[in-house]
Design a protein around this motif. Structure first.
Motif, PDB file in Angstrom:
ATOM      1  N   VAL A   1       1.001  -1.151  -0.364  1.00 54.44           N
ATOM      2  CA  VAL A   1       0.213  -0.328   0.046  1.00 54.44           C
ATOM      3  C   VAL A   1       0.740   1.246   0.345  1.00 54.44           C
ATOM      4  CG1 VAL A   1      -2.186  -0.853   1.160  1.00 54.44           C
ATOM      5  CG2 VAL A   1      -0.710  -0.240   2.523  1.00 54.44           C
TER       6      VAL A   1
ATOM      7  N   ARG B   1       3.918   1.467  -6.524  1.00 52.08           N
ATOM      8  CA  ARG B   1       4.069   0.997  -5.350  1.00 52.08           C
ATOM      9  C   ARG B   1       5.232   0.155  -4.346  1.00 52.08           C
ATOM     10  NH1 ARG B   1      -1.027   2.375  -3.082  1.00 52.08           N
ATOM     11  NH2 ARG B   1      -2.578   1.592  -4.412  1.00 52.08           N
TER      12      ARG B   1
ATOM     13  N   ASN C   1       4.281   3.835  -1.155  1.00 54.21           N
ATOM     14  CA  ASN C   1       4.429   4.269  -2.604  1.00 54.21           C
ATOM     15  C   ASN C   1       5.603   4.305  -2.168  1.00 54.21           C
ATOM     16  OD1 ASN C   1       1.583   3.837  -3.670  1.00 54.21           O
ATOM     17  ND2 ASN C   1       1.541   5.572  -2.933  1.00 54.21           N
TER      18      ASN C   1
HETATM   19  C1  LIG Z   1      -0.229   5.618  -3.180  1.00 52.16           C
HETATM   20  O1  LIG Z   1      -0.680   6.128  -4.439  1.00 52.16           O
HETATM   21  C2  LIG Z   1      -2.008   5.919  -5.227  1.00 52.16           C
HETATM   22  C3  LIG Z   1      -2.565   5.938  -5.819  1.00 52.16           C
HETATM   23  O2  LIG Z   1      -1.902   7.106  -6.079  1.00 52.16           O
HETATM   24  C4  LIG Z   1      -3.090   6.395  -3.320  1.00 52.16           C
HETATM   25  O3  LIG Z   1      -4.763   5.877  -3.543  1.00 52.16           O
HETATM   26  C5  LIG Z   1      -2.450   5.643  -1.707  1.00 52.16           C
HETATM   27  O4  LIG Z   1      -3.027   5.930  -0.718  1.00 52.16           O
HETATM   28  C6  LIG Z   1      -0.683   5.996  -2.059  1.00 52.16           C
HETATM   29  N1  LIG Z   1      -0.646   5.913  -0.409  1.00 52.16           N
HETATM   30  C7  LIG Z   1      -0.253   6.006   0.473  1.00 52.16           C
HETATM   31  C8  LIG Z   1      -0.076   4.516   1.790  1.00 52.16           C
HETATM   32  O5  LIG Z   1       0.368   6.956   1.090  1.00 52.16           O
END
Ligand SMILES: *[C@@H]1O[C@H](CO)[C@@H](O)[C@H](O)[C@H]1NC(C)=O
Ligand SMILES: *[C@@H]1O[C@H](CO)[C@@H](O)[C@H](O)[C@H]1NC(C)=O
Length: 257
Positions: free
Chosen positions: A139, A217, A141
């Motif tokens: 989850v 990811r 990025n």
């Molecule tokens: C990672 O990126 C996605 C899509 O851009 C987003 O929906 C998600 O909340 C992000 N994850 C985190 C942990 O910030």
């Protein structure tokens, strides 16, 4: 040790060894429900016994059991980098769990990180199958998507080439230093019934899902019946990069499209 503790101790050992590990996922093809009366179900059990017995020899078994309407085809394969012991344990678990999870289907498949097992009353050997996929992604990025995606693409290209070299038995793995402190690890594995072209095709389809399921990811896995693709920012394949071994326990999200 008091008698009570001794008994308790053995009880715990027994219950533990009787349990089998949960898979990453399974697919029970509901369109292939087994009708009562045939020998198919018994043949599936025989087939599974044979897969479990033969797997340590070569990490790959493709065989069939029975005749005519009750014939069943099976495939078992371990990831090429795992130990013989981990391979055997994984296929034993897979054989138990697949029967519990798909008790009434003639077409069933089960995925683990270390192995994959499937059977079907129709022959499937040599065919690329990406009809059903399971996607796991971290989850979190990455912080520098542009550089990350460039290096991920390059590493994937290298290990996909490696996987289709006959001697490598469908396995490709490697790493890439993103910064002096962060290393990217990736592995691909095709099932060994596939010809070179089929392996390349499966991996191309798996990687083409990256923008949808793995976009930026920190880790991602694509599980198909014909190939497995995974990358992480920590070591996960063998031999383990032990000076960097710091397994991340980040929550993974799963999608079954
Ligand atoms: C990672 O990126 C996605 C899509 O851009 C987003 O929906 C998600 O909340 C992000 N994850 C985190 C942990 O910030
Ligand atoms: C197969 O069995 C499942 C569960 O028992 C049922 O939901 C499904 O409709 C059946 N499919 C067919 C094609 O008969």
């Amino acid at each position: 040790m008091s008698l009570l503790y001794t008994i308790l101790f053995f009880f715990l050992i027994c219950t533990c060894s009787a349990e089998s590990a949960d898979p990453l996922g399974e697919f029970c093809n509901k369109g292939t429900n087994i009708s009562n009366g045939g020998k198919l179900s018994a043949n599936i059990d025989k087939l599974l016994g044979e897969l479990v017995q033969k797997i340590p020899l070569s990490f790959f078994v493709s065989t069939s059991y029975g005749k005519g309407q009750d014939q069943v085809y099976g495939l078992a394969q371990c990831r090429g980098d795992v130990s013989t012991e981990d391979c055997s344990t994984c296929i034993e678990d897979a054989a138990k769990q697949i029967r519990q999870r798909c008790p009434n289907q003639a077409d069933a498949r089960i995925w683990y990180d270390f192995c994959f097992l499937r059977y079907n009353s129709k022959s499937f050997a040599g065919e690329v199958d990406t009809s059903f996929g399971i996607f796991y992604f971290n989850v979190e990025n990455v912080t520098d998507p542009e550089d990350f995606n460039k290096k991920l693409g390059a590493l994937m290209g290298e290990i996909r080439e490696e996987a289709i070299v006959a001697n490598n038995k469908g396995l490709g793995k490697g790493k890439s230093e993103l910064t002096p402190f962060v290393t990217l690890y990736a592995l691909v594995q095709c099932t060994r019934d596939l010809p070179e072209l089929g392996c390349a095709q499966c991996l191309a389809i798996a990687v083409s899902n990256f923008p949808t399921f793995c976009n930026n990811r920190k880790g991602c896995r694509v599980l198909y019946s014909s190939c497995y693709v995974r990358y992480e920012l920590y070591p996960f394949f063998f031999p383990l990069d032990s000076n960097k071994a710091e397994l991340s326990n980040t929550v993974m999200a799963i999608v079954y499209p």
